[in-house]
Design an enzyme around this catalytic site. Structure first.
Site, PDB file in Angstrom:
ATOM      1  CE1 TYR A 144      -3.111  -2.315  -0.397  1.00 45.98           C
ATOM      2  CE2 TYR A 144      -3.876  -2.380   1.756  1.00 45.98           C
ATOM      3  CZ  TYR A 144      -4.046  -3.309   1.021  1.00 45.98           C
ATOM      4  OH  TYR A 144      -4.654  -3.661   0.927  1.00 45.98           O
ATOM      5  CE  LYS A 194       0.948 -17.867  -3.108  1.00 45.75           C
ATOM      6  NZ  LYS A 194       0.166 -19.005  -2.955  1.00 45.75           N
ATOM      7  CG  ASP A 226      -2.747 -20.606  -0.780  1.00 45.09           C
ATOM      8  OD1 ASP A 226      -1.859 -19.820   0.135  1.00 45.09           O
ATOM      9  OD2 ASP A 226      -2.297 -20.450  -2.172  1.00 45.09           O
ATOM     10  CG  ASP A 250      -7.217  -4.192   3.362  1.00 44.29           C
ATOM     11  OD1 ASP A 250      -8.239  -4.641   4.361  1.00 44.29           O
ATOM     12  OD2 ASP A 250      -7.495  -3.450   2.839  1.00 44.29           O
ATOM     13  CG  ASP A 254     -12.742  -6.123   5.775  1.00 47.28           C
ATOM     14  OD1 ASP A 254     -12.168  -5.444   7.134  1.00 47.28           O
ATOM     15  OD2 ASP A 254     -13.142  -5.439   5.223  1.00 47.28           O
TER      16      ASP A 254
END
Ligand code: NAD
Length: 368
Positions: A144, A194, A226, A250, A254
């Site tokens: 980001y 990852k 994942d 992020d 959620d």
């Protein structure tokens, strides 16, 4: 019980339901101050209201006050009347600037299920009952913020690019936060990366393992993102603390949020290396329901509990606020967002103010 403590708290009401809920919820601080803890509560404009009154979403004065405070309590910002402003001038810009100016690099998002609300989750009751997961997300680095970034024209084709970058100090400091928090919980950290595809997350894994050498009393496991997304909805109770970078955090936070039911129940904290923190509900300013006395105030109340736990080092006060929330839910009180479609006779629809009053009554009835 807190004895002789004194704290400075900056309150930023913000916009919409943020400004509506916060003044009521602050009465929680009056109750705990009975127990010999006192607060300087300083209120500043923030976000859209600050744009209207001062021409900027975050004034220098507010920022200065934030740096001097033990904690910042924030409602929510934004609204359609400011949507057409340039990105740099929008209310939401104030949030990003505040987090980055205070260097709040650690975002803490608990996914805590309240037993009276288990039916509100879309998952089976046995999957979410007694769920207590803490997601520790790196907040000020990663893709980001990485450069270069942008959209360019190359060979007559538009090409977009961002940069996922972490240096080892950024990984080290967030890993320490996760291990330290795990020590106050069930002593398990799962680091999510990852590393099978992205070099930067292989570095992430290496540094987390190095930091772990000083936290041998905490169990460390690793999981690819994942798989973590899948495990969170398959059997979330396998996790205690999840440690991860900005973008993965992020998305996973959620996902975890939905395990517990409504966005109106979710608190969050963003803390820096000095323990200063910004405490805010996860939800936004909800212009669709603002001013109607229907918004759920519990996320904001639970954010105050987080403030006591993480910035003011008062875990017992935090526990008592969380028990009070659980108690009013057990009494059957529900705001509209957590009321099931076909409620039983034991459930009672209440507005924002009545919900706050009930939590405060419950809190007065406990030893804070
Ligand atoms: P939102 O979280 O404000 O609302 C999403 C939906 O959830 C709405 O239907 C709303 O009524 C409902 N909702 C939210 N909080 C609730 C509560 N406490 N009780 C009951 N229902 C609740 O998100 P949005 O509609 O996408 O955004 C509205 C504004 O808020 C935008 O300007 C957005 O930029 C801003 N926003 C701010 C923050 C923040 O201040 N941290 C976070 C997200 C969005």
């Amino acid at each position: 019980m807190a004895v002789g403590k004194h704290w400075q708290i900056l309150v930023l009401l913000g916009d919409g339901i943020g400004a509506e809920i916060m003044p009521h919820v602050l009465r929680v601080l009056d109750i705990v101050s009975i127990s010999d803890a006192s607060f300087d509560i300083i209120t500043h404009d923030f976000g859209g209201r600050s744009i209207d009154l001062h021409g900027t979403p975050l004034t220098e004065d507010t920022l200065d006050q934030a740096t001097k405070s033990d904690a910042v309590l924030l409602g929510a910002v934004g609204g359609p009347q400011w949507d057409d402003l340039p990105m740099e001038k929008k209310p939401e810009k104030a949030l990003l600037s505040l987090r980055s100016e205070l260097d709040c690099f650690a975002n803490l998002r608990p996914a805590l299920s309240f037993s009276p609300l288990i039916e509100a989750s879309t998952l089976k009751p046995e999957v979410v009952a007694e769920l207590d997961v803490l997601i520790v997300r790196e907040l000020t680095g990663g893709i980001y913020f990485g450069t270069p970034r942008g959209v360019e024209l190359r060979n007559n084709l538009r090409r977009g690019f961002n940069t996922l970058v972490y240096d080892e100090t950024e990984i080290e400091r967030i890993a320490k936060v996760a291990f330290e928090l795990a020590r106050k919980r069930r002593r398990r950290v799962c680091s999510v990366d990852k590393a099978n595809v992205l070099e930067v997350t292989q570095l992430w894994r290496d540094v987390v393992i190095e930091v772990h050498r000083s936290f041998k009393d905490v169990e460390l496991t690793h999981m690819y993102v994942d798989n973590a997304a899948m495990q969170l909805v398959r059997w979330p109770k396998q996790f205690d603390v999840i440690l991860t970078g900005n973008m993965f955090g992020d998305i996973l936070s959620d996902t975890a949020a939905m395990l517990t039911g409504s966005i109106g129940m979710l608190p969050s904290a963003s803390i820096n290396a000095n323990g200063q923190g910004i405490y805010e509900p996860v939800h936004g300013s909800a212009p669709d329901i603002a001013g109607k006395n229907v918004a759920n105030p519990l996320a904001t109340i639970l954010s105050i509990a987080m403030m006591f736990r993480y910035s003011l080092d008062q875990p017992l006060l935090a526990d008592s606020i969380e028990y009070a929330v659980e108690a009013v839910l057990a009494q059957g009180l529900r705001t509209a967002d957590i009321m099931p479609p076909n409620p039983s006779n034991e459930l009672h629809l209440v507005g924002t103010n009545e919900m706050v009053d009930s939590v405060i009554s419950s809190l007065v009835g406990t030893d804070t």
